[in-house]
Design a protein around this motif. Structure first.
Motif, PDB file in Angstrom:
ATOM      1  N   VAL A 155      34.808 -14.830  11.935  1.00  0.00           N
ATOM      2  CA  VAL A 155      34.091 -13.604  12.305  1.00  0.00           C
ATOM      3  C   VAL A 155      33.327 -13.110  11.069  1.00  0.00           C
ATOM      4  N   THR A 156      32.037 -12.881  11.259  1.00  0.00           N
ATOM      5  CA  THR A 156      31.203 -12.416  10.145  1.00  0.00           C
ATOM      6  C   THR A 156      31.370 -10.908   9.945  1.00  0.00           C
ATOM      7  N   ALA A 157      31.379 -10.509   8.698  1.00  0.00           N
ATOM      8  CA  ALA A 157      31.466  -9.096   8.354  1.00  0.00           C
ATOM      9  C   ALA A 157      30.400  -8.758   7.323  1.00  0.00           C
ATOM     10  N   ARG A 158      30.063  -7.479   7.266  1.00  0.00           N
ATOM     11  CA  ARG A 158      29.148  -6.986   6.238  1.00  0.00           C
ATOM     12  C   ARG A 158      29.944  -6.193   5.219  1.00  0.00           C
ATOM     13  N   PHE A 159      29.728  -6.514   3.953  1.00  0.00           N
ATOM     14  CA  PHE A 159      30.371  -5.811   2.839  1.00  0.00           C
ATOM     15  C   PHE A 159      29.270  -5.250   1.950  1.00  0.00           C
ATOM     16  N   VAL A 160      29.359  -3.962   1.624  1.00  0.00           N
ATOM     17  CA  VAL A 160      28.356  -3.306   0.788  1.00  0.00           C
ATOM     18  C   VAL A 160      29.056  -2.592  -0.364  1.00  0.00           C
ATOM     19  N   CYS A 161      28.519  -2.767  -1.557  1.00  0.00           N
ATOM     20  CA  CYS A 161      29.024  -2.026  -2.724  1.00  0.00           C
ATOM     21  C   CYS A 161      27.985  -1.007  -3.165  1.00  0.00           C
ATOM     22  N   ASP A 162      28.436   0.202  -3.419  1.00  0.00           N
ATOM     23  CA  ASP A 162      27.549   1.176  -4.044  1.00  0.00           C
ATOM     24  C   ASP A 162      27.897   1.255  -5.528  1.00  0.00           C
ATOM     25  N   TRP A 163      27.200   2.135  -6.234  1.00  0.00           N
ATOM     26  CA  TRP A 163      27.367   2.234  -7.684  1.00  0.00           C
ATOM     27  C   TRP A 163      28.780   2.618  -8.085  1.00  0.00           C
ATOM     28  N   SER A 164      29.506   3.307  -7.197  1.00  0.00           N
ATOM     29  CA  SER A 164      30.758   3.949  -7.593  1.00  0.00           C
ATOM     30  C   SER A 164      32.017   3.151  -7.275  1.00  0.00           C
ATOM     31  N   VAL A 165      31.901   2.039  -6.571  1.00  0.00           N
ATOM     32  CA  VAL A 165      33.103   1.305  -6.157  1.00  0.00           C
ATOM     33  C   VAL A 165      33.905   0.886  -7.394  1.00  0.00           C
ATOM     34  N   PRO A 166      35.171   1.294  -7.490  1.00  0.00           N
ATOM     35  CA  PRO A 166      35.970   0.909  -8.658  1.00  0.00           C
ATOM     36  C   PRO A 166      36.225  -0.601  -8.680  1.00  0.00           C
ATOM     37  N   ASP A 182       0.799  -1.223   0.000  1.00  0.00           N
ATOM     38  CA  ASP A 182       0.000   0.000   0.000  1.00  0.00           C
ATOM     39  C   ASP A 182       0.835   1.278   0.000  1.00  0.00           C
ATOM     40  N   ALA A 183       2.015   1.226   0.618  1.00  0.00           N
ATOM     41  CA  ALA A 183       2.871   2.408   0.714  1.00  0.00           C
ATOM     42  C   ALA A 183       4.323   1.982   0.623  1.00  0.00           C
ATOM     43  N   VAL A 184       5.139   2.828  -0.004  1.00  0.00           N
ATOM     44  CA  VAL A 184       6.545   2.505  -0.218  1.00  0.00           C
ATOM     45  C   VAL A 184       7.416   3.675   0.190  1.00  0.00           C
ATOM     46  N   SER A 185       8.484   3.351   0.917  1.00  0.00           N
ATOM     47  CA  SER A 185       9.585   4.297   1.090  1.00  0.00           C
ATOM     48  C   SER A 185      10.582   3.997  -0.023  1.00  0.00           C
ATOM     49  N   PHE A 186      10.563   4.807  -1.064  1.00  0.00           N
ATOM     50  CA  PHE A 186      11.345   4.571  -2.273  1.00  0.00           C
ATOM     51  C   PHE A 186      12.690   5.285  -2.133  1.00  0.00           C
ATOM     52  N   GLY A 187      13.735   4.506  -1.872  1.00  0.00           N
ATOM     53  CA  GLY A 187      15.027   5.072  -1.524  1.00  0.00           C
ATOM     54  C   GLY A 187      15.796   5.660  -2.683  1.00  0.00           C
ATOM     55  N   GLY A 188      16.462   6.782  -2.408  1.00  0.00           N
ATOM     56  CA  GLY A 188      17.370   7.378  -3.372  1.00  0.00           C
ATOM     57  C   GLY A 188      18.782   7.525  -2.828  1.00  0.00           C
ATOM     58  N   THR A 189      18.900   7.770  -1.528  1.00  0.00           N
ATOM     59  CA  THR A 189      20.198   8.120  -0.939  1.00  0.00           C
ATOM     60  C   THR A 189      21.212   6.997  -1.068  1.00  0.00           C
ATOM     61  N   LYS A 190      20.813   5.753  -0.785  1.00  0.00           N
ATOM     62  CA  LYS A 190      21.762   4.640  -0.825  1.00  0.00           C
ATOM     63  C   LYS A 190      22.154   4.277  -2.258  1.00  0.00           C
ATOM     64  N   ASN A 191      21.420   4.800  -3.224  1.00  0.00           N
ATOM     65  CA  ASN A 191      21.691   4.466  -4.619  1.00  0.00           C
ATOM     66  C   ASN A 191      22.230   5.673  -5.390  1.00  0.00           C
ATOM     67  N   GLY A 192      22.830   6.642  -4.665  1.00  0.00           N
ATOM     68  CA  GLY A 192      23.547   7.710  -5.354  1.00  0.00           C
ATOM     69  C   GLY A 192      23.090   9.125  -5.081  1.00  0.00           C
ATOM     70  N   CYS A 193      21.897   9.310  -4.530  1.00  0.00           N
ATOM     71  CA  CYS A 193      21.429  10.677  -4.294  1.00  0.00           C
ATOM     72  C   CYS A 193      22.149  11.303  -3.101  1.00  0.00           C
ATOM     73  N   LEU A 194      22.128  12.613  -3.063  1.00  0.00           N
ATOM     74  CA  LEU A 194      22.738  13.341  -1.956  1.00  0.00           C
ATOM     75  C   LEU A 194      21.962  13.127  -0.671  1.00  0.00           C
ATOM     76  N   GLY A 195      20.647  13.110  -0.785  1.00  0.00           N
ATOM     77  CA  GLY A 195      19.798  12.903   0.381  1.00  0.00           C
ATOM     78  C   GLY A 195      18.352  13.152   0.029  1.00  0.00           C
ATOM     79  N   VAL A 196      17.671  12.143  -0.512  1.00  0.00           N
ATOM     80  CA  VAL A 196      16.258  12.275  -0.834  1.00  0.00           C
ATOM     81  C   VAL A 196      15.629  10.883  -0.905  1.00  0.00           C
ATOM     82  N   GLU A 197      14.417  10.785  -0.355  1.00  0.00           N
ATOM     83  CA  GLU A 197      13.627   9.564  -0.405  1.00  0.00           C
ATOM     84  C   GLU A 197      12.205   9.965  -0.792  1.00  0.00           C
ATOM     85  N   ALA A 198      11.538   9.105  -1.535  1.00  0.00           N
ATOM     86  CA  ALA A 198      10.140   9.356  -1.882  1.00  0.00           C
ATOM     87  C   ALA A 198       9.238   8.472  -1.040  1.00  0.00           C
TER      88      ALA A 198
END
Length: 344
Positions: A322-333, A196-212
C-alpha cells in the motif's frame, strides 16, 4: 512521528515575533503598510526582477486561482497535469474565479513535457468559436508527487508555451523546497526559464498563512488588484500578512526551513529504502510516495505514526503493498524520524 503534511507543523518563532511587533500601534490597511513596501523590494531583489508586481494573499488556492484568472480569459482553457492542485484539490476554484475557463489535462503524470504540451495545445482551438481557446500553462514546482522539474525541463515546457504565445504560471506552494533541491536562483527557476507568474508559497514552509503572487510583467498588476478585491482576498489588516512574509524572507529563514525539510526527508527516504519500501516517485524535495506491506502500516499507525495512505485502506490482506505519502516540514525532530525508522 508526524509526516502527514507540511501544513501541520508549527510556525517559527521569528514569524510569531514579527506578528507581535506588527500588532503594536497602527498601520495603514489594504497593503499600504510599511512592511509591504519592504516585502515588495525584498522579493524583487531575490528574484532579480526590479519591475515585478508583488501581492500577498492568505492561501495557496487564492494565489493560484487569482493569478490564473488574471492570465486567462473565460473562453480559454488552462493547460495543466491531471495531479495538479488546480485540478484535484481546489474545488473548481480556477473555473469559478476565471469566470468559466476550463482545464485541459496535458498528462496523467506529475510533470508535463514539451512534446505533451504541444500535443495538448494543438488539440484545442480546433472548433472555432464553438470550442475553448488556448490559455495559460500552469505547472507545479515541487510537483504533487514530490518531484522537481530541472531547469532544462522548465525551459523546454515554457519554450513550448511561448511557441504559441501562451503565458506560464508556476504553482510554487513548495517553491523553496524545489529551489534548494536544484541549487539555483529564484530567477533561474522562474522568469529566466520563461515563467510569467508565480504563486510563491510561504505557508507550507513555516508561515502562519501567507502566499505571494508575483507577476514579472507589471501590466497585470491592476487587473490582479481588482480580482483580489472582488474575490474577497484583500485583507484590510494587511500588515499581518506583510509581517509574516518579511520575517520569512529575513536572515534566510525561508531557505533554512526548506533545507531542513529536505534534509529530514532525505533521512526518512534513506531509512525507508533500507527497509525495502518501494518508491513510486523519486524523493527530490520534502515529500515521499512509498509502498510498504499493509501489516507494516498497521504497526506504524498503532505506534502513533501519522501520515496518509495514498492508494489503499488500512484493513485488508496483510502482505499487500500500500502506497503512502510522507511529508517533512522544517520542524520535524530528527529523533522522531529515527523512532519511526526503528519500527520498520
Amino acid at each position: 512521528m508526524h509526516f502527514a503534511s507540511d501544513n501541520s507543523g508549527p510556525v517559527p518563532q521569528q514569524i510569531l515575533d514579527a506578528l507581535a511587533r506588527a500588532n503594536q500601534g497602527y498601520a495603514m490597511g489594504y497593503g499600504a503598510d510599511a512592511e509591504m513596501a519592504e516585502v515588495t523590494e525584498r522579493i524583487r531583489e531575490i528574484f532579480e526582477a526590479p519591475e515585478a508586481a508583488v501581492y500577498l494573499v492568505a492561501t495557496g488556492t487564492a494565489a493560484n486561482v487569482l493569478a490564473l484568472s488574471t492570465l486567462a480569459q473565460p473562453w480559454q482553457t488552462v493547460f495543466c497535469t491531471k495531479p495538479a492542485h488546480i485540478n484535484m484539490d481546489e474545488c473548481n476554484a480556477p473555473e469559478f474565479y476565471s469566470g468559466g475557463a476550463k482545464l485541459t489535462l496535458v498528462t496523467e503524470a506529475d510533470k508535463m513535457t514539451s512534446e505533451g504540451l504541444r500535443a495538448a495545445i494543438e488539440g484545442e482551438e480546433t472548433r472555432g468559436v464553438h470550442g475553448p481557446q488556448r490559455g495559460p500553462v500552469s505547472l507545479t514546482q515541487v510537483t504533487e508527487f514530490g518531484t522537481v522539474y530541472s531547469l532544462q525541463e522548465l525551459q523546454a515546457v515554457c519554450g513550448a508555451a511561448k511557441e504559441y504565445g501562451l503565458p506560464v504560471h508556476m504553482d510554487g506552494a513548495r517553491f523553496t523546497n524545489a529551489l534548494v533541491s536544484l541549487g539555483c536562483t529564484p530567477a533561474e527557476m522562474t522568469w529566466k526559464a520563461g515563467v510569467d507568474a508565480v504563486s510563491f508559497g510561504g505557508t507550507k514552509n513555516g508561515c502562519l498563512g501567507v502566499e505571494a503572487v508575483i507577476f514579472f510583467d507589471p501590466r497585470h498588476a491592476q487587473e490582479f488588484e481588482y480580482r483580489r478585491k472582488r474575490g474577497a482576498h484583500l485583507f484590510s489588516k494587511h500588515r499581518y500578512l506583510s509581517a509574516q512574509m518579511l520575517a520569512y524572507l529575513s536572515d534566510d529563514l525561508w531557505l533554512e526551513n526548506a533545507r531542513a525539510a529536505n534534509a529530514k526527508t532525505a533521512l526518512l527516504a534513506e531509512g525507508l529504502k533500507a527497509a525495502g519500501a518501494h518508491f513510486t516517485h523519486p524523493a527530490q524535495a520534502n515529500m515521499i510516495f512509498a509502498a510498504l506491506p499493509r501489516r507494516k502500516h498497521q504497526e506504524l499507525f498503532a505506534a502513533g505514526a501519522i501520515y496518509h495512505l495514498w492508494d489503499g485502506l488500512l484493513q485488508g490482506p496483510e502482505n499487500e503493498m500500500v502506497t503512502a505519502r510522507f511529508v517533512c516540514d522544517w520542524s520535524v525532530p530528527e529523533e522522531d524520524i529515527r523512532a519511526f525508522l526503528s519500527l520498520l
